[in-house]
Design a protein around this motif. Structure first.
Motif, PDB file in Angstrom:
ATOM      1  N   PHE A 128       0.796  -1.321  -0.120  1.00 41.50           N
ATOM      2  CA  PHE A 128       0.046   0.133   0.063  1.00 41.50           C
ATOM      3  C   PHE A 128       0.837   1.147   0.003  1.00 41.50           C
ATOM      4  CE2 PHE A 128      -2.096   3.421   2.230  1.00 41.50           C
ATOM      5  CZ  PHE A 128      -3.258   3.735   1.541  1.00 41.50           C
ATOM      6  N   ALA A 129       1.915   0.992   0.870  1.00 45.11           N
ATOM      7  CA  ALA A 129       2.842   2.377   0.751  1.00 45.11           C
ATOM      8  C   ALA A 129       3.398   2.582  -0.174  1.00 45.11           C
ATOM      9  CB  ALA A 129       3.856   2.422   2.278  1.00 45.11           C
ATOM     10  N   ASP A 130       4.239   1.398  -0.756  1.00 45.58           N
ATOM     11  CA  ASP A 130       4.742   1.554  -2.126  1.00 45.58           C
ATOM     12  C   ASP A 130       3.905   2.005  -3.365  1.00 45.58           C
ATOM     13  OD1 ASP A 130       6.895   0.742  -0.786  1.00 45.58           O
ATOM     14  OD2 ASP A 130       6.865  -1.291  -1.601  1.00 45.58           O
ATOM     15  N   ALA A 131       2.550   1.602  -3.200  1.00 50.25           N
ATOM     16  CA  ALA A 131       1.731   2.008  -4.401  1.00 50.25           C
ATOM     17  C   ALA A 131       1.290   3.415  -4.125  1.00 50.25           C
ATOM     18  CB  ALA A 131       0.374   1.193  -4.227  1.00 50.25           C
ATOM     19  N   SER A 132       1.026   3.972  -2.828  1.00 52.42           N
ATOM     20  CA  SER A 132       0.873   5.268  -2.830  1.00 52.42           C
ATOM     21  C   SER A 132       1.879   6.238  -3.055  1.00 52.42           C
ATOM     22  CB  SER A 132       0.818   5.671  -1.172  1.00 52.42           C
ATOM     23  OG  SER A 132      -0.543   4.837  -0.789  1.00 52.42           O
ATOM     24  N   THR A 133       3.120   5.963  -2.939  1.00 53.44           N
ATOM     25  CA  THR A 133       4.593   6.590  -3.509  1.00 53.44           C
ATOM     26  C   THR A 133       4.388   6.763  -4.921  1.00 53.44           C
ATOM     27  OG1 THR A 133       5.718   5.984  -1.660  1.00 53.44           O
ATOM     28  CG2 THR A 133       6.972   6.707  -3.460  1.00 53.44           C
ATOM     29  N   ARG A 134       4.117   5.789  -5.691  1.00 54.13           N
ATOM     30  CA  ARG A 134       4.022   5.775  -7.232  1.00 54.13           C
ATOM     31  C   ARG A 134       2.934   6.394  -7.598  1.00 54.13           C
ATOM     32  NH1 ARG A 134       5.443   0.242  -6.119  1.00 54.13           N
ATOM     33  NH2 ARG A 134       3.373  -0.503  -6.246  1.00 54.13           N
ATOM     34  N   LEU A 135       1.587   6.653  -6.621  1.00 53.21           N
ATOM     35  CA  LEU A 135       0.632   7.273  -7.310  1.00 53.21           C
ATOM     36  C   LEU A 135       0.814   8.542  -7.140  1.00 53.21           C
ATOM     37  CD1 LEU A 135      -2.287   5.281  -5.599  1.00 53.21           C
ATOM     38  CD2 LEU A 135      -1.923   5.649  -8.080  1.00 53.21           C
ATOM     39  N   MET A 136       1.764   9.187  -6.217  1.00 54.06           N
ATOM     40  CA  MET A 136       2.169  10.654  -5.932  1.00 54.06           C
ATOM     41  C   MET A 136       2.840  11.002  -7.053  1.00 54.06           C
ATOM     42  SD  MET A 136       3.147  11.090  -1.801  1.00 54.06           S
ATOM     43  CE  MET A 136       3.836  12.594  -2.461  1.00 54.06           C
ATOM     44  N   ASP A 137       3.674  10.212  -7.710  1.00 53.04           N
ATOM     45  CA  ASP A 137       4.610  10.391  -8.989  1.00 53.04           C
ATOM     46  C   ASP A 137       3.609  10.673 -10.243  1.00 53.04           C
ATOM     47  OD1 ASP A 137       7.150  10.764 -10.554  1.00 53.04           O
ATOM     48  OD2 ASP A 137       6.634   9.016 -11.387  1.00 53.04           O
ATOM     49  N   ILE A 138       2.489   9.653 -10.241  1.00 49.09           N
ATOM     50  CA  ILE A 138       1.473   9.888 -11.412  1.00 49.09           C
ATOM     51  C   ILE A 138       0.701  11.270 -11.318  1.00 49.09           C
ATOM     52  CG2 ILE A 138      -0.767   8.788 -12.262  1.00 49.09           C
ATOM     53  CD1 ILE A 138       0.267   6.141 -11.533  1.00 49.09           C
ATOM     54  N   GLN A 139       0.436  11.460 -10.104  1.00 48.62           N
ATOM     55  CA  GLN A 139      -0.319  12.708  -9.630  1.00 48.62           C
ATOM     56  C   GLN A 139       0.545  14.092 -10.154  1.00 48.62           C
ATOM     57  OE1 GLN A 139      -0.733  13.828  -5.547  1.00 48.62           O
ATOM     58  NE2 GLN A 139      -2.190  15.752  -5.992  1.00 48.62           N
ATOM     59  N   ARG A 140       1.807  13.972  -9.830  1.00 41.23           N
ATOM     60  CA  ARG A 140       2.900  15.238 -10.178  1.00 41.23           C
ATOM     61  C   ARG A 140       2.713  14.948 -11.661  1.00 41.23           C
ATOM     62  NH1 ARG A 140       7.532  15.268 -11.949  1.00 41.23           N
ATOM     63  NH2 ARG A 140       7.989  13.135 -11.484  1.00 41.23           N
ATOM     64  N   LYS A 141       3.150  13.936 -12.213  1.00 41.69           N
ATOM     65  CA  LYS A 141       3.081  14.002 -13.882  1.00 41.69           C
ATOM     66  C   LYS A 141       1.709  14.694 -14.382  1.00 41.69           C
ATOM     67  CE  LYS A 141       6.680  10.490 -14.134  1.00 41.69           C
ATOM     68  NZ  LYS A 141       6.632   9.368 -14.523  1.00 41.69           N
ATOM     69  N   GLY A 142       0.590  14.199 -13.835  1.00 37.35           N
ATOM     70  CA  GLY A 142      -0.560  14.822 -14.230  1.00 37.35           C
ATOM     71  C   GLY A 142      -0.777  16.301 -14.082  1.00 37.35           C
TER      72      GLY A 142
END
Length: 164
Positions: free
Chosen positions: A51-65
């Motif tokens: 969950f924590a690792d996925a959340s970190t990856r989602l933050m990167d997706i958010q930043r790029k978006g």
């Protein structure tokens, strides 16, 4: 950055296009599965790590978006505050009530359309980011719902993140 901010970023990534531009919850539910009423509270360390690792990856997706959306606004020559004002009015069905110039209306429509066209790609990226280490979308949502409700789980996840 603490986990609470990471989680908020992950949520924003999951909903950033669907919620602001659809005007319906159905679009938002296409991005992430619905939260179940009853949440499981006993998660393994492995599940919480995923969950924590996925959340970190989602933050990167958010930043790029967000970067892509800002570029769209620049290309359409529309101020981000004006866009947000118009998006909120659109969501409430009151876009024609805004004091927008015809040029701003045209720019808003073009920008919103371009951002909506990003949604399927964002949705796929979110799903891949969550599932990368073997976590299901349902399990991610279960942990997210429990995290929002359970201070003990928040503390457990924060400690886990601090140790990494």
């Amino acid at each position: 950055m603490n986990l609470s901010n990471r989680i908020k970023g992950a949520v924003a990534a999951a909903f950033m296009v669907g919620v602001f531009f659809s005007g319906t919850t159905a679009k938002a539910q296409q991005v992430t599965p619905p939260v179940q009423q009853q949440t499981q509270q006993n998660f393994t360390d492995k599940e919480l790590k995923q969950f924590a690792d996925a959340s970190t990856r989602l933050m990167d997706i958010q930043r790029k978006g967000e970067e892509k959306m800002m570029k769209i606004l620049q290309e359409e020559k529309l101020d981000v505050n004006k866009f947000n004002e118009m998006a909120q009015a659109h969501q409430q069905g009151k876009l024609t009530d805004t004091q927008a110039t015809p040029q701003e209306m045209t720019a808003f429509n073009k920008a919103a359309q371009r951002m909506m066209e990003m949604q399927p790609e964002l949705q796929k990226e979110v799903e891949v980011a969550i599932q990368k280490d073997g976590m299901s979308l349902d399990k991610y949502e279960q942990i997210m719902a429990a995290y929002r409700q359970d201070p003990a789980l928040q503390e457990r996840l924060n400690k886990m993140m601090d140790q990494q």
